[in-house]
Design a protein around this motif. Structure first.
Motif, PDB file in Angstrom:
ATOM      1  N   ALA A  15       5.360  -7.840  16.317  1.00  0.00           N
ATOM      2  CA  ALA A  15       4.472  -6.218  15.125  1.00  0.00           C
ATOM      3  C   ALA A  15       2.358  -7.759  14.850  1.00  0.00           C
ATOM      4  O   ALA A  15       1.622  -6.790  14.571  1.00  0.00           O
ATOM      5  CB  ALA A  15       4.645  -6.253  13.827  1.00  0.00           C
ATOM      6  N   ASN A  16       3.227  -8.706  14.625  1.00  0.00           N
ATOM      7  CA  ASN A  16       2.478  -9.819  14.005  1.00  0.00           C
ATOM      8  C   ASN A  16       1.122  -9.993  15.347  1.00  0.00           C
ATOM      9  O   ASN A  16       0.130 -10.236  15.311  1.00  0.00           O
ATOM     10  CB  ASN A  16       2.718 -10.934  13.941  1.00  0.00           C
ATOM     11  CG  ASN A  16       3.584 -11.146  12.431  1.00  0.00           C
ATOM     12  OD1 ASN A  16       3.588  -9.992  11.777  1.00  0.00           O
ATOM     13  ND2 ASN A  16       4.741 -11.924  12.018  1.00  0.00           N
ATOM     14  N   ALA A  17       2.056  -9.709  16.691  1.00  0.00           N
ATOM     15  CA  ALA A  17       0.568 -10.202  17.362  1.00  0.00           C
ATOM     16  C   ALA A  17      -0.096  -9.026  18.095  1.00  0.00           C
ATOM     17  O   ALA A  17      -0.938  -9.109  18.144  1.00  0.00           O
ATOM     18  CB  ALA A  17       1.667 -11.025  18.726  1.00  0.00           C
ATOM     19  N   LEU A  68      21.268  -8.196  16.203  1.00  0.00           N
ATOM     20  CA  LEU A  68      20.234  -7.479  15.037  1.00  0.00           C
ATOM     21  C   LEU A  68      19.595  -8.672  14.708  1.00  0.00           C
ATOM     22  O   LEU A  68      17.902  -7.647  14.453  1.00  0.00           O
ATOM     23  CB  LEU A  68      21.204  -6.698  14.022  1.00  0.00           C
ATOM     24  CG  LEU A  68      20.632  -6.143  13.510  1.00  0.00           C
ATOM     25  CD1 LEU A  68      19.729  -4.796  13.696  1.00  0.00           C
ATOM     26  CD2 LEU A  68      21.250  -5.421  12.347  1.00  0.00           C
ATOM     27  N   PHE A  69      19.550  -9.678  13.916  1.00  0.00           N
ATOM     28  CA  PHE A  69      18.451 -10.482  13.454  1.00  0.00           C
ATOM     29  C   PHE A  69      17.201 -10.769  14.193  1.00  0.00           C
ATOM     30  O   PHE A  69      16.553 -10.853  14.453  1.00  0.00           O
ATOM     31  CB  PHE A  69      18.965 -11.769  12.908  1.00  0.00           C
ATOM     32  CG  PHE A  69      19.733 -11.821  11.720  1.00  0.00           C
ATOM     33  CD1 PHE A  69      19.820 -10.335  10.908  1.00  0.00           C
ATOM     34  CD2 PHE A  69      21.307 -11.862  11.498  1.00  0.00           C
ATOM     35  CE1 PHE A  69      20.216 -10.057   9.736  1.00  0.00           C
ATOM     36  CE2 PHE A  69      21.895 -11.914  10.077  1.00  0.00           C
ATOM     37  CZ  PHE A  69      21.857 -11.008   9.219  1.00  0.00           C
ATOM     38  N   ARG A  70      17.969 -11.162  15.688  1.00  0.00           N
ATOM     39  CA  ARG A  70      17.662 -11.732  16.751  1.00  0.00           C
ATOM     40  C   ARG A  70      16.723 -10.345  16.817  1.00  0.00           C
ATOM     41  O   ARG A  70      15.008 -10.246  17.354  1.00  0.00           O
ATOM     42  CB  ARG A  70      17.897 -12.717  18.339  1.00  0.00           C
ATOM     43  CG  ARG A  70      18.633 -13.958  17.604  1.00  0.00           C
ATOM     44  CD  ARG A  70      19.250 -14.207  19.366  1.00  0.00           C
ATOM     45  NE  ARG A  70      17.745 -14.713  20.009  1.00  0.00           N
ATOM     46  CZ  ARG A  70      17.340 -15.782  19.558  1.00  0.00           C
ATOM     47  NH1 ARG A  70      17.934 -16.601  19.297  1.00  0.00           N
ATOM     48  NH2 ARG A  70      16.764 -15.710  20.779  1.00  0.00           N
ATOM     49  N   LEU A  71      16.981  -9.993  17.258  1.00  0.00           N
ATOM     50  CA  LEU A  71      15.471  -8.369  17.483  1.00  0.00           C
ATOM     51  C   LEU A  71      14.978  -8.016  16.229  1.00  0.00           C
ATOM     52  O   LEU A  71      13.581  -7.445  16.859  1.00  0.00           O
ATOM     53  CB  LEU A  71      17.332  -7.107  18.112  1.00  0.00           C
ATOM     54  CG  LEU A  71      16.052  -6.424  17.833  1.00  0.00           C
ATOM     55  CD1 LEU A  71      15.039  -5.493  19.086  1.00  0.00           C
ATOM     56  CD2 LEU A  71      16.805  -4.731  17.709  1.00  0.00           C
ATOM     57  N   VAL A  72      15.195  -8.158  15.023  1.00  0.00           N
ATOM     58  CA  VAL A  72      14.456  -8.476  14.139  1.00  0.00           C
ATOM     59  C   VAL A  72      13.463  -9.171  13.940  1.00  0.00           C
ATOM     60  O   VAL A  72      12.108  -9.067  14.104  1.00  0.00           O
ATOM     61  CB  VAL A  72      14.931  -7.808  12.925  1.00  0.00           C
ATOM     62  CG1 VAL A  72      14.011  -8.560  11.478  1.00  0.00           C
ATOM     63  CG2 VAL A  72      15.679  -7.172  12.397  1.00  0.00           C
ATOM     64  N   ASP A  73      13.647 -10.128  14.546  1.00  0.00           N
ATOM     65  CA  ASP A  73      13.213 -11.544  14.681  1.00  0.00           C
ATOM     66  C   ASP A  73      11.321 -10.968  16.046  1.00  0.00           C
ATOM     67  O   ASP A  73      10.371 -11.456  15.731  1.00  0.00           O
ATOM     68  CB  ASP A  73      13.481 -12.463  14.938  1.00  0.00           C
ATOM     69  CG  ASP A  73      14.122 -13.581  13.798  1.00  0.00           C
ATOM     70  OD1 ASP A  73      13.731 -12.475  12.680  1.00  0.00           O
ATOM     71  OD2 ASP A  73      14.900 -14.130  13.959  1.00  0.00           O
ATOM     72  N   SER A  74      11.572 -10.975  17.268  1.00  0.00           N
ATOM     73  CA  SER A  74      11.249 -10.447  17.980  1.00  0.00           C
ATOM     74  C   SER A  74      10.021  -9.334  18.050  1.00  0.00           C
ATOM     75  O   SER A  74       9.227  -9.144  18.016  1.00  0.00           O
ATOM     76  CB  SER A  74      11.928  -9.893  19.208  1.00  0.00           C
ATOM     77  OG  SER A  74      12.748  -9.359  18.976  1.00  0.00           O
ATOM     78  N   ARG A  75      10.777  -8.465  16.683  1.00  0.00           N
ATOM     79  CA  ARG A  75       9.853  -7.102  16.846  1.00  0.00           C
ATOM     80  C   ARG A  75       8.727  -7.612  15.900  1.00  0.00           C
ATOM     81  O   ARG A  75       7.589  -7.254  15.281  1.00  0.00           O
ATOM     82  CB  ARG A  75      10.728  -5.679  16.104  1.00  0.00           C
ATOM     83  CG  ARG A  75      10.967  -5.272  16.857  1.00  0.00           C
ATOM     84  CD  ARG A  75      11.963  -3.764  16.613  1.00  0.00           C
ATOM     85  NE  ARG A  75      12.705  -3.243  18.172  1.00  0.00           N
ATOM     86  CZ  ARG A  75      13.663  -1.448  17.362  1.00  0.00           C
ATOM     87  NH1 ARG A  75      13.570  -1.458  16.531  1.00  0.00           N
ATOM     88  NH2 ARG A  75      13.906  -1.990  18.451  1.00  0.00           N
ATOM     89  N   THR A  76       9.212  -8.436  15.201  1.00  0.00           N
ATOM     90  CA  THR A  76       8.037  -8.639  13.687  1.00  0.00           C
ATOM     91  C   THR A  76       7.103 -10.130  14.575  1.00  0.00           C
ATOM     92  O   THR A  76       6.106  -9.887  14.006  1.00  0.00           O
ATOM     93  CB  THR A  76       9.191  -9.938  12.798  1.00  0.00           C
ATOM     94  OG1 THR A  76      10.143  -9.079  12.271  1.00  0.00           O
ATOM     95  CG2 THR A  76       7.913 -10.446  11.804  1.00  0.00           C
ATOM     96  N   LEU A  77       7.840 -10.100  15.337  1.00  0.00           N
ATOM     97  CA  LEU A  77       6.760 -11.248  16.234  1.00  0.00           C
ATOM     98  C   LEU A  77       5.708 -10.509  17.023  1.00  0.00           C
ATOM     99  O   LEU A  77       4.262 -10.367  17.310  1.00  0.00           O
ATOM    100  CB  LEU A  77       7.514 -12.358  17.175  1.00  0.00           C
ATOM    101  CG  LEU A  77       8.483 -13.535  16.448  1.00  0.00           C
ATOM    102  CD1 LEU A  77       8.950 -14.111  18.035  1.00  0.00           C
ATOM    103  CD2 LEU A  77       6.719 -14.361  15.815  1.00  0.00           C
TER     104      LEU A  77
END
Length: 312
Positions: free
Chosen positions: A305-307, A294-303
């Motif tokens: 969104a930033n992109a 779940l933490f990795r999923l949050v990170d990937s979605r954050t990345l």
């Protein structure tokens, strides 16, 4: 199955098995110590507040949370004892692996694991006796098992302290040799615990079937509450995301193998407690892996969104 029936269940352990269990405990703690270095404690000097705060959450916060859950749920005495034994155990190396997988602060995780492992020789037996005495039925159960506090403390402390000191000394003076031995003993210790759990499941399958409907929800709630305590404590201590994740796994992942060995060797293998600890030993790996994902999923979605924001 009612409360009285659960408390009467018992995992039978003969003298030969107790000796084997003590040997497994020795190998387990020795293998843990072989991976500990003095540098692992260096963060205490550089960031004492965050380290000591994290240690306090592990050693005091989790048992206190567990006692609160017990007072709310009012479980049978043996189940309460199992919950308190788990909460009194140190963190394990699995927490370091999950922290790394979740993009957490691995150095902070290793420091907390090192401190909890070294302090376990004194803290774990004292914690078990103290917190069990805070819940009347669990305290009465311990007394009914004729567990003499002083011999229990000294025997458990010696079983934990001696291999820890030997392993850390070897790692300090002969780090290459310690590394080679650790690569063998680490998997061997995990394999022994896995075998112990597997044999226990096979031999006590009727017990598991009889108690599963009671045990599994309690373990899931207890473990989930432990993860939540770690995360919320990290926020309260003002930690950044990576450290909060590390503390989450340090509090939620306990060395339940150690708890199982202590139960079988010192507490006559009380069935309800054995069911709790055995189920925890499996579930915390499942829950921890899901949380890391779940933490990795949050990170990937954050990345992502930033992109997207940069592209627009």
């Amino acid at each position: 199955m009612n409360a009285d029936s659960i408390d009467q269940l018992q995992v039978i352990v003969d003298d030969q098995s107790r000796l084997g269990i003590a040997l497994i405990l020795f190998v387990m703690m020795f293998s843990v110590a072989l991976t500990l270095k003095l540098e692992d404690f260096g963060l205490v000097r550089r960031e004492p507040g965050r380290v000591l705060g994290g240690v306090a959450v592990q050693l005091l916060g989790l048992p206190l949370l567990t006692l609160g859950l017990i007072l709310i749920l009012s479980p049978p005495a043996s189940i309460a004892l199992g919950m308190l034994i788990v909460a009194s155990c140190p963190g394990g190396n699995v927490s370091n692996l999950l922290t790394r997988a979740a993009n957490g602060n691995t150095a902070y995780s290793v420091t907390l694991t090192a401190i909890s492992s070294v302090s376990a020789a004194v803290v774990t037996p004292l914690s078990i006796l103290f917190w069990a005495g805070m819940y009347g039925p669990a305290g009465a159960l311990v007394r009914s098992l004729d567990v003499d506090p002083w011999p229990f403390f000294t025997q458990t402390a010696a079983l934990l302290a001696v291999p820890l000191m030997l392993g850390m000394a070897l790692n300090h003076w002969k780090p290459d040799l310690a590394g080679r031995i650790a690569r063998i003993l680490g998997p061997l210790a995990l394999g022994c615990i896995a075998l112990l759990v597997a044999v226990g499941i096979v031999q006590n399958w009727p017990l598991i079937l009889a108690t599963g409907a009671v045990i599994i929800p309690i373990v899931v709630l207890h473990n989930g509450s432990a993860f939540a305590l770690g995360w919320l404590s990290g926020r309260a201590l003002g930690m950044e995301t990576a450290r909060r994740r590390a503390l989450t796994f340090e509090v939620g992942i306990q060395n339940s193998g150690l708890g199982l060995v202590i139960l079988l060797s010192q507490f006559s293998g009380v069935g309800g407690a054995a069911a709790i600890i055995g189920t925890w030993s499996i579930w915390h790996l499942v829950g921890g892996s899901l949380l890391a994902g779940l933490f990795r999923l949050v990170d990937s979605r954050t990345l992502a969104a930033n992109a997207t924001e940069r592209d627009t």
